[in-house]
Design an enzyme around this catalytic site. Structure first.
Site, PDB file in Angstrom:
ATOM      1  CD  GLU A  43      66.198 -37.001  70.777  1.00 27.76           C
ATOM      2  OE1 GLU A  43      67.328 -37.519  70.818  1.00 27.76           O
ATOM      3  OE2 GLU A  43      65.180 -37.572  71.214  1.00 27.76           O
ATOM      4  CG  HIS A  80      69.391 -37.476  73.746  1.00 25.65           C
ATOM      5  ND1 HIS A  80      68.248 -38.198  73.485  1.00 25.65           N
ATOM      6  CD2 HIS A  80      69.586 -37.607  75.077  1.00 25.65           C
ATOM      7  CE1 HIS A  80      67.776 -38.725  74.601  1.00 25.65           C
ATOM      8  NE2 HIS A  80      68.573 -38.392  75.576  1.00 25.65           N
ATOM      9  CG  ASP A 101      69.074 -40.373  70.365  1.00 22.04           C
ATOM     10  OD1 ASP A 101      69.680 -39.938  71.373  1.00 22.04           O
ATOM     11  OD2 ASP A 101      67.957 -39.948  70.012  1.00 22.04           O
ATOM     12  CG  ASP A 115      66.485 -32.315  79.627  1.00 15.11           C
ATOM     13  OD1 ASP A 115      66.389 -32.503  80.856  1.00 15.11           O
ATOM     14  OD2 ASP A 115      67.115 -33.081  78.878  1.00 15.11           O
TER      15      ASP A 115
HETATM   16  C1  GLP Z   1      67.189 -38.462  79.110  1.00 16.83           C
HETATM   17  C2  GLP Z   1      67.596 -36.993  79.455  1.00 16.83           C
HETATM   18  C3  GLP Z   1      69.065 -36.816  79.323  1.00 16.83           C
HETATM   19  C4  GLP Z   1      69.732 -38.053  79.850  1.00 16.83           C
HETATM   20  C5  GLP Z   1      69.505 -39.177  78.884  1.00 16.83           C
HETATM   21  C6  GLP Z   1      69.966 -40.526  79.395  1.00 16.83           C
HETATM   22  O1  GLP Z   1      66.059 -38.631  78.382  1.00 16.83           O
HETATM   23  N1  GLP Z   1      66.925 -35.963  78.771  1.00 16.83           N
HETATM   24  O2  GLP Z   1      69.489 -35.639  79.998  1.00 16.83           O
HETATM   25  O3  GLP Z   1      71.104 -37.853  79.985  1.00 16.83           O
HETATM   26  O4  GLP Z   1      68.186 -39.183  78.413  1.00 16.83           O
HETATM   27  O5  GLP Z   1      69.078 -41.049  80.332  1.00 16.83           O
HETATM   28  P1  GLP Z   1      69.433 -42.288  81.249  1.00 16.83           P
HETATM   29  O6  GLP Z   1      70.470 -41.798  82.215  1.00 16.83           O
HETATM   30  O7  GLP Z   1      68.153 -42.636  81.937  1.00 16.83           O
HETATM   31  O8  GLP Z   1      69.949 -43.357  80.388  1.00 16.83           O
END
Ligand code: GLP
Length: 256
Positions: free
Chosen positions: A139, A134, A132, A63
């Site tokens: 989402e 995702h 959440d 992404d």
């Molecule tokens: C982000 C990314 C995801 C990631 C998730 C968790 O915003 N888009 O690919 O896995 O949220 O992030 P973190 O590892 O910082 O908790």
């Protein structure tokens, strides 16, 4: 799903790095799906230290934020450059991240899907998880069959990522993300989650119903998923004792 619970994030990262490094050694032209976020920083550090040969590897990131140019400090282009790409011998032309500044996002998303297919599909998709539920930026209420497309971030994700942008209101509202259908076509998925904030999402993903309200739950339908957790992220799992026993008593023929 194989659920691997380790005492801390470092130990869980070591297990995950072993899975990735085995693939790169066995298949020098592997296609890797990459994730961003705090969770993956340690994994990329360990992989870089392993001095693996990335010259034949192709990568596709999950992404990117819409509106952020690649050189922006919080873009996922910058995250990948700083945390992995500049430390390994991957060819820049073999790395793919959606362009958040594209003037034609619909076409870009179609091209991204075409590029993944042309590369032979993703061998191993690395995933983090949002609080959440995702994966990528799919989402809650994302179609379980979705493809790469534009998405709108939830308030929860704005808040979770506020620290990077100096406030939730400064987090971009829109993103480009691989879809759940895209992720599900990877031949193997490796989901990492650390810390108490992820415990609820992990319990729903592993033991809850398959529902678009918790997008990661679609992974229950995937034939080959490994989930690497620290103790805190595993805290809400009802069958944790079983997962621990199964991993500790894994027969030799089943080991990677
Ligand atoms: C982000 C990314 C995801 C990631 C998730 C968790 O915003 N888009 O690919 O896995 O949220 O992030 P973190 O590892 O910082 O908790």
């Amino acid at each position: 799903m194989e659920i691997i619970i380790q005492p801390d994030a470092e130990a869980a990262t070591a297990v995950a790095s072993h899975i990735v490094s085995q693939l790169l050694r066995n298949k020098p032209n592997a296609v890797l799906g990459l994730a961003t976020g705090r969770t993956t920083v340690g994994l990329y550090r360990v992989l870089a230290q392993m001095k693996l040969d990335w010259s034949g590897v192709t990568t596709f990131n999950l992404d990117e934020y819409v509106g952020l140019p690649p050189e922006h400090a919080q873009s996922y282009h910058t995250f990948m450059r700083e945390n992995l790409f500049r430390h390994v011998n991957v060819s820049p032309e073999n790395t793919h991240i959606p362009d958040g500044t594209s003037g034609n996002i619909v076409e870009l998303c179609e091209q991204y899907e075409t590029q993944i297919r042309a590369a032979g599909g993703i061998d191993l998709q690395i995933l983090g998880i949002g609080t959440d539920g995702h994966i990528g930026f799919n989402e809650p209420t994302s179609s379980l069959a979705s493809r790469t497309r534009l998405k709108t971030l939830t308030q929860q994700t704005h808040e979770d990522n506020a620290c990077y942008f100096g406030g939730a209101d400064k987090v971009p509202d829109h993103v480009i993300t691989m879809g759940l259908g895209t992720i599900m076509e990877a031949r193997q998925c490796l989901l990492l989650a650390f810390g108490a904030k992820k415990a609820r999402a992990i319990a729903s993903t592993v033991e809850g119903p398959i529902t678009s309200i918790n997008p990661a739950s679609i992974l229950q339908m995937h034939p080959k998923v490994t989930v690497c957790l620290d103790r805190a992220a595993a805290a809400d799992l009802k069958r944790a004792d079983y997962y621990r026993w199964a991993y500790a008593n894994k027969p030799g023929w089943q080991k990677f």
